[in-house]
Design a protein around this motif. Structure first.
Motif, PDB file in Angstrom:
ATOM      1  N   THR A 440     -26.822   5.852 -33.928  1.00 48.56           N
ATOM      2  CA  THR A 440     -27.602   7.074 -33.517  1.00 48.56           C
ATOM      3  C   THR A 440     -27.906   7.977 -34.611  1.00 48.56           C
ATOM      4  N   THR A 443     -33.711  12.093 -34.741  1.00 46.47           N
ATOM      5  CA  THR A 443     -34.223  12.005 -33.429  1.00 46.47           C
ATOM      6  C   THR A 443     -35.453  13.209 -33.353  1.00 46.47           C
ATOM      7  N   GLU A 567     -35.724   6.279 -40.293  1.00 38.28           N
ATOM      8  CA  GLU A 567     -35.831   5.549 -38.864  1.00 38.28           C
ATOM      9  C   GLU A 567     -35.528   6.655 -37.658  1.00 38.28           C
ATOM     10  N   ARG A 568     -36.438   7.059 -36.853  1.00 37.45           N
ATOM     11  CA  ARG A 568     -36.483   7.975 -36.027  1.00 37.45           C
ATOM     12  C   ARG A 568     -36.599   7.491 -34.349  1.00 37.45           C
ATOM     13  N   LYS A 569     -35.539   8.089 -33.527  1.00 33.72           N
ATOM     14  CA  LYS A 569     -35.770   7.762 -32.174  1.00 33.72           C
ATOM     15  C   LYS A 569     -36.513   8.909 -31.754  1.00 33.72           C
ATOM     16  N   ARG A 570     -37.598   8.643 -30.609  1.00 37.99           N
ATOM     17  CA  ARG A 570     -38.356   9.611 -30.323  1.00 37.99           C
ATOM     18  C   ARG A 570     -38.443   9.765 -28.748  1.00 37.99           C
ATOM     19  N   MET A 571     -38.148  11.122 -28.146  1.00 32.51           N
ATOM     20  CA  MET A 571     -37.768  11.299 -26.773  1.00 32.51           C
ATOM     21  C   MET A 571     -39.176  12.494 -26.306  1.00 32.51           C
ATOM     22  N   GLN A 599     -39.031   7.201 -25.622  1.00 31.39           N
ATOM     23  CA  GLN A 599     -38.565   7.203 -24.228  1.00 31.39           C
ATOM     24  C   GLN A 599     -39.146   8.469 -23.768  1.00 31.39           C
ATOM     25  N   GLU A 638     -27.518   9.489 -24.848  1.00 29.91           N
ATOM     26  CA  GLU A 638     -28.587   8.867 -25.755  1.00 29.91           C
ATOM     27  C   GLU A 638     -27.489   8.775 -27.070  1.00 29.91           C
TER      28      GLU A 638
END
Length: 640
Positions: A440, A443, A567-571, A599, A638
């Motif tokens: 993780t 973000t 590399e990103r998580k998107r919420m 997400q 998360e």
């Protein structure tokens, strides 16, 4: 006017000067008689008792307080490249920190003298007062720091410098004479490199000063280490000598100098960052006696004590107080080009007054909500710690000594031996390096807040508080990441960005997707959320969220959208009390976002409508005061 009344009047005048100077620097200041500095009620409380305890009178106390503000938060705001460079070098080379801080102090003092000429005499007196009368009892490298501090403050022609030099160790005198010989004519070499220069950025001036001063400082440090017997078999010598003989500065750092003055080029260190970190943490290696480690500790204690005497400050270079002072900085929109607040507008009850009032109220709420903000920071602190955790390994570059043979370096080592090199580089040593991970990390958070006519009262207040907590905490996480990178001396490839949009029949962008948080956004958050109007166009809100994330209506990345290679998580988190202008359009936008890998979570007050529409990522919030905790649990889940 009697003497007591005159003294009180003078003290009040000095305090007023400090408060006014704080406004120029962009930091609200309250002057007290306390022994420390702290943040309280949205202002920096400067305790002049800290200076009185160290023998400074009122005038010197004000001058020093201004200098500590100038070299601390002001430098970090207006000269961030220099501040980052100082932190980066200090993290990799801890024994160089006294010299780094001395150079920064001399340059800050020169800049302050130029901006406030009336402070010249008390500032110079305050800086030189803390230099002990007899520095000969200190290690050579500390003697050098004392001489540089006096020379840079009082000037090379000052008789006090001659008296101090006469008491120095002969090796220190030799290095100072060598520095003085670099100048031609009447040029004062040290005052020249610390003086403000509109033709050179602060970073370049800082690097030029280090190019001149760091080599002699490290030579003296090496002599001190050797005298204490700390270089036998390695011991703690690398930690004290920083595993190298110089620092790599920018191009041209030691060149292009007029008036015949030419600084010597700094040696370029080949030390691997992992080697330096390992050496700095090690105390007594296998095979070395306990006495070596104790001797190193004693030497380090003497070193720190002497430097604390001359370079002490109530202002840390990092940490919670430093971050808080940075957050107090006045937004440029409320300051004119010369640094003064727009008092005319504010005094008339115009936009300036409204903005300052909103900001004051915001900071009071932030202080009340600080426990929740800190809880969110703690969640991310575990992620940051995981990123900077060390793993054992071998040095990347072959060395003349080490624990294992460098097989791939053997041909080059043989060539070195045949060429007559006494100690060919054929080994690698054990080191510790930051662990690279793909867990993780980076973000993007986009928050969508319904402000339709039904979002009034407690639920609007709860949404406003929750957004304050989220935006403040996540912007603080970004600062924590930068601090961890400065300490590690390298990037940990972690980034957090936030965006806030409010919607009724239309969508308003309160904060575009970005790192950090400024006062312009802080002033708008509460008013934007607590202005109920119109209907609930959640479809448009979801479409605007996609635009913030760089996603086209077809679910593809927008051409020309900014990409930083991480590399990103998107919420996307949508908060509403339910209802929709067009549930079909909202469902279509929801599917497009999820198809693009985003997400999307829907939080609904008091009903299951949002839970059903955003399943399986819907959340029901039974009471308004549960919203902040619900968001905390979402992010905690998360992060794992």
């Amino acid at each position: 006017m009697d003497s007591d009344t005159g003294s009180e009047f003078r003290l009040g005048e000095l305090r007023a000067q400090l408060t006014a100077a704080g406004a120029i620097l962009g930091v609200p200041i309250v002057v007290t008689d306390d022994d420390g500095w702290e943040i309280s009620a949205g202002a920096l409380h400067v305790g002049l008792g800290w200076y009185a305890a160290r023998g400074h009178g009122d005038t010197e106390a004000v001058a020093l307080a201004l200098l500590h503000l100038w070299e601390g938060p002001r430098s970090a705001r207006l000269e961030p490249a220099r501040a980052r460079r100082r932190s980066s070098i200090g993290a990799q080379r801890p024994a160089a920190v006294p010299l780094l801080d001395t150079v920064l102090r001399l340059q800050a003092a020169a800049e302050l003298r130029q901006g406030m000429p009336g402070l010249r005499a008390p500032l110079d007196a305050a800086i030189t007062r803390v230099i002990p009368a007899d520095v000969s009892v200190f290690p050579r490298h500390v003697q050098f720091v004392a001489a540089v501090l006096l020379w840079g403050s009082a000037g090379g022609a000052d008789p006090r410098l001659g008296a101090l030099i006469g008491a120095l160790d002969k090796s220190v005198r030799s290095e100072l004479e060598r520095l003085a010989g670099l100048a031609s004519g009447a040029t004062d070499v040290l005052r020249r490199i610390t003086a403000p220069d509109p033709n050179r950025p602060a970073l370049l001036r800082f690097e030029r000063a280090l190019a001149l001063l760091l080599p002699p400082y490290e030579r003296l440090l090496a002599l001190d280490v050797a005298d204490r017997g700390l270089d036998r078999g390695g011991g703690d010598a690398p930690a004290l000598a920083d595993a190298g003989a110089g620092v790599e500065t920018g191009a041209g750092a030691a060149s292009d100098e007029p008036d015949g003055m030419a600084a010597e080029d700094p040696a370029h260190s080949d030390a691997d960052p992992g080697d330096i970190a390992a050496a700095a943490e090690e105390h007594a290696r296998p095979g070395n006696g306990k006495d070596d480690a104790e001797g190193a500790d004693l030497f380090a204690a003497e070193h720190a004590g002497a430097v604390e005497t001359m370079l002490s400050t109530p202002m840390p270079t990092s940490g919670a107080l430093f971050d808080a002072i940075q957050e107090l900085s006045v937004d440029p929109a409320g300051v004119d080009p010369e640094g003064r607040r727009d008092l005319g507008t504010a005094g008339a009850g115009g936009p300036g007054a409204i903005g300052l009032t909103a900001l004051t109220e915001y900071r009071a709420r932030a202080a009340a909500l600080s426990p929740a903000i800190e809880r969110m920071r703690e969640l991310w602190a575990r992620v940051i710690t995981d990123r900077v955790a060390l793993r054992p390994g071998l040095s990347r570059r072959p060395q003349a000594e080490g624990e294992e043979l460098a097989i791939d370096a053997l041909p080059a080592a043989v060539a070195q031996a045949l060429a007559g090199v006494a100690r060919p580089q054929a080994y690698r040593s054990r080191v510790s390096r930051p662990r690279r991970t793909r867990r993780t990390g980076s973000t993007d958070y986009v928050f969508l807040i319904d402000r339709s006519a039904s979002m009034q009262g407690p639920i609007a207040a709860a949404a406003s508080d929750a957004m304050l907590i989220m935006l403040e905490a996540l912007s603080a996480v970004e600062r924590d990441v930068r601090h961890a990178e400065r300490a590690a001396g390298s990037s940990i490839e972690l980034d957090v960005r936030t965006s806030l949009l409010v919607f009724d029949a239309e969508v308003t962008v309160v904060k575009a997707l970005s790192s950090g948080l400024d006062d312009a956004v802080r002033r708008e958050i509460d008013a934007a959320i607590r202005s109920p109007r119109g209907s609930t166009n959640d479809g448009a809100a979801l479409r605007a969220a996609a635009e913030q994330l760089g996603i086209s209506p077809a679910g593809h990345a927008v051409e020309g959208a900014a990409h930083d290679g991480l590399e990103r998580k998107r919420m996307v988190v949508l908060i509403s009390d339910g209802g929709s202008n067009d549930a079909v359009a909202a469902a279509r936008e929801l599917r497009a976002l999820r198809a693009a890998g985003v997400q999307v979570i829907g939080c609904g007050f008091g009903s299951d409508e949002m839970t059903d529409r955003y399943a399986p990522e819907g959340r029901r919030v039974n009471r308004p005061d549960e919203l902040a905790e619900t968001l905390h649990e979402l992010i905690a889940g998360e992060l794992g």
